[in-house]
Design an enzyme around this catalytic site. Structure first.
Site, PDB file in Angstrom:
ATOM      1  N   LYS A  82       4.245  16.520   1.070  1.00 14.07           N
ATOM      2  CA  LYS A  82       4.482  16.376   2.145  1.00 14.07           C
ATOM      3  C   LYS A  82       4.442  17.647   3.004  1.00 14.07           C
ATOM      4  O   LYS A  82       3.972  17.541   4.264  1.00 14.07           O
ATOM      5  CB  LYS A  82       5.552  15.479   2.559  1.00 14.07           C
ATOM      6  CG  LYS A  82       5.385  14.054   1.734  1.00 14.07           C
ATOM      7  CD  LYS A  82       5.706  12.896   2.566  1.00 14.07           C
ATOM      8  CE  LYS A  82       5.239  11.558   1.766  1.00 14.07           C
ATOM      9  NZ  LYS A  82       5.873  11.445   0.384  1.00 14.07           N
TER      10      LYS A  82
HETATM   11  C1  LIG Z   1       5.290  10.305  -0.404  1.00 11.45           C
HETATM   12  C2  LIG Z   1       5.141  10.479  -1.622  1.00 11.45           C
HETATM   13  C3  LIG Z   1       4.195   9.845  -2.535  1.00 11.45           C
HETATM   14  C4  LIG Z   1       3.164   8.597  -1.749  1.00 11.45           C
HETATM   15  O1  LIG Z   1       2.439   9.084  -1.129  1.00 11.45           O
HETATM   16  P1  LIG Z   1       1.718   8.360  -0.162  1.00 11.45           P
HETATM   17  O2  LIG Z   1       0.621   9.159   0.789  1.00 11.45           O
HETATM   18  O3  LIG Z   1       2.635   7.513   0.695  1.00 11.45           O
HETATM   19  O4  LIG Z   1       0.873   7.113  -0.802  1.00 11.45           O
HETATM   20  C5  LIG Z   1       4.131  10.044  -4.016  1.00 11.45           C
HETATM   21  N1  LIG Z   1       5.002  10.711  -4.503  1.00 11.45           N
HETATM   22  C6  LIG Z   1       5.991  11.594  -3.838  1.00 11.45           C
HETATM   23  C7  LIG Z   1       6.795  12.406  -4.479  1.00 11.45           C
HETATM   24  C8  LIG Z   1       6.002  11.464  -2.403  1.00 11.45           C
HETATM   25  O5  LIG Z   1       6.924  12.106  -1.698  1.00 11.45           O
END
Ligand SMILES: *Cc1c(COP(=O)(O)O)cnc(C)c1O
Length: 473
Positions: free
Chosen positions: A112
């Site tokens: 993220k």
């Molecule tokens: C947010 C997240 C996901 C999922 O990603 P999306 O974009 O919501 O599909 C998977 N793994 C981790 C570690 C995350 O923080």
């Protein structure tokens, strides 16, 4: 580049407005009116570029004239400056044609950071240009909140309020959110699950008076700029493995579908992408939908991969918009049906298109633990549980012949194992290595407020603290 709402009932806006608004006024999500294409030669020329340079080339067409090339270039350089690996998104080879794309070298150790570090810089600049303040409200199943707070802490024009489900995030995730001491950071632990947080967030944005009064801005993956920040690593990985001459498939641990939707956009821009594989834990609404054509919620359960404990996947709306050939009317009735009855029916045409480009599978906690243990035994590599869901599903795809042995398959490693030490310890018998930032956070005091899952309670809490309202000007 102009952006319109998936539901067709909001004004068309430029990048900057889509960035600051998050959700469109008709409740839909912003999408570009057309996909910018990169030619074969342009894609070829991306191979081996330093990551920030590659990102500049991929992101520029989405931003249009709202930020100058040099502004964007500076923001990108700055955004990746806090990453601890020089390659920014390095790859690890696991087998002849199986790869892991490590997206956890940013400040909060999850992918993220890629989008959030850029988003914070874009928003701050846009607000400064307009002489405005904004209030950011976000919902998190664990990683978004930490990434948002890290990216926005101490910024003059922005207050950040993050809702997380009380007692449903890991200690590392909680401390990343609750230890920053800056006055513009506010943590709300909601008595509910992540879907409750996301639901409340939507309600705040759909209350237009409140939205205007607080100058609400969204940082969840409903915000188009979040998606944009995740497109470059698909180009980086695929070109390193032979694209555009060669197709490359991706397997993505998924929840809200923001990450894999960025891969879909890369494909729309001309990147030769094989199957996009949606990997879910037992919260498998997407895997079930791909199988049956029925989008039907069952309620989320807690798993060892909490950032994917999601039953209503916000970016599915963007995907349906694409798969239905931009049929806003159909989409609106689909979303209304889903909101009213908890079920939406794709119909043959949309379902067939979904299956053509995507594959999907689920992996439960036992399978996830076995995947972590097996990889460690084979190579000593420790994967986090989200990544392990991806790796386990990727192995299934190979075994089922869904992805040919000759096609490179890149699984996205979405988090560092140290973020989920308990699940890793259960699988391997030992705690993962703790990076310095995590150790340091254990010594710091925490700040958060527990609130009941009630619109008025949360709205009042935010109104009392948002500087948009409280600062004398
Ligand atoms: C947010 C997240 C996901 C999922 O990603 P999306 O974009 O919501 O599909 C998977 N793994 C981790 C570690 C995350 O923080």
């Amino acid at each position: 580049m102009k952006y319109s709402s998936t539901r067709g009932g909001a004004p068309v806006v430029g990048f900057e407005e889509a960035l600051l608004a998050g959700l469109a006024t008709d409740g839909g999500l912003y999408v570009p009116q057309s996909w910018p294409g990169l030619s074969h030669d342009e894609i070829k020329a991306l191979a081996g570029l330093p990551y920030a340079e590659l990102a500049l080339k991929v992101i520029t067409p989405f931003v249009g004239a709202d930020f100058s090339r040099s502004e964007l270039q500076a923001m990108l350089a700055d955004a990746y400056d806090g990453f601890t690996h020089k390659a920014i998104a390095p790859m690890v080879q696991l087998d002849s044609n199986d790869f892991l794309l490590e997206l956890f070298h940013g400040p909060t150790l999850a992918f993220k950071d890629f989008a959030m570090q850029l988003l914070a810089r874009l928003m701050d600049k846009a607000l400064a240009n307009k002489g405005r303040r904004a209030t950011i409200v976000g919902a998190t199943s664990g990683d978004t909140g930490g990434a948002a707070i890290e990216a926005f802490r101490g910024r003059d024009n922005i207050d950040v309020f993050i809702l997380h489900p009380h007692n449903k995030v890991t200690e590392v995730q909680r401390r990343q959110m609750t230890t920053p001491s800056e006055g513009n950071v506010h943590n709300i632990a909601l008595e509910g699950n992540f879907d409750d947080c996301q639901h409340l967030l939507k309600a705040l944005f759909n209350n237009h008076d409140l939205r205007d009064e607080l100058q609400l801005a969204g940082v969840n993956s409903i915000n188009w700029a979040r998606i944009v920040g995740q497109i470059p690593y698909y180009f980086a990985a695929a070109t390193a493995l032979g694209a555009p001459h060669r197709e490359v498939a991706f397997c993505v641990p998924s929840g809200n579908l923001g990450d894999i939707f960025a891969g879909f956009v890369a494909h729309k821009m001309g990147l030769p992408v094989g199957k996009l594989v949606i990997a879910t834990n037992v919260n498998d609404i997407l895997a079930r939908t791909l199988e049956t054509g029925r989008y039907e919620t069952k309620g989320a359960v807690a798993t060892d991969s909490p950032s994917m404990d999601i039953q209503v996947s916000s970016n599915f709306e963007r995907l349906l918009f694409e798969l239905s050939d931009h049929d806003s009317q159909w989409l609106k009735s689909f979303m209304d049906d889903f909101a009213q009855n908890g079920v939406g029916i794709l119909g043959d045409q949309v379902h067939d298109k979904f299956k053509k480009r995507f594959a999907a599978h689920r992996l439960d906690d036992a399978g996830t633990g076995q995947t972590i243990a097996r990889l460690q035994a084979q190579s000593g590599y420790i994967a986090d549980p989200h990544t392990a869901v991806g790796l386990g599903v990727a192995a299934m795809m190979r075994a089922q012949g869904e992805i040919a042995a000759s096609m490179p398959l890149v699984t996205l490693s979405t988090a560092h194992p140290a973020k989920f030490p308990d699940a890793v310890e259960r699988a391997t018998g030992e705690k993962p290595f703790q990076p310095e930032t995590i150790v340091a956070q254990k010594e710091l005091p925490e700040r958060f407020t527990v609130l009941e899952n009630d619109f008025d309670v949360v709205a009042e809490h935010i109104k009392k603290r948002a500087r948009v309202l409280t600062a004398c000007s």
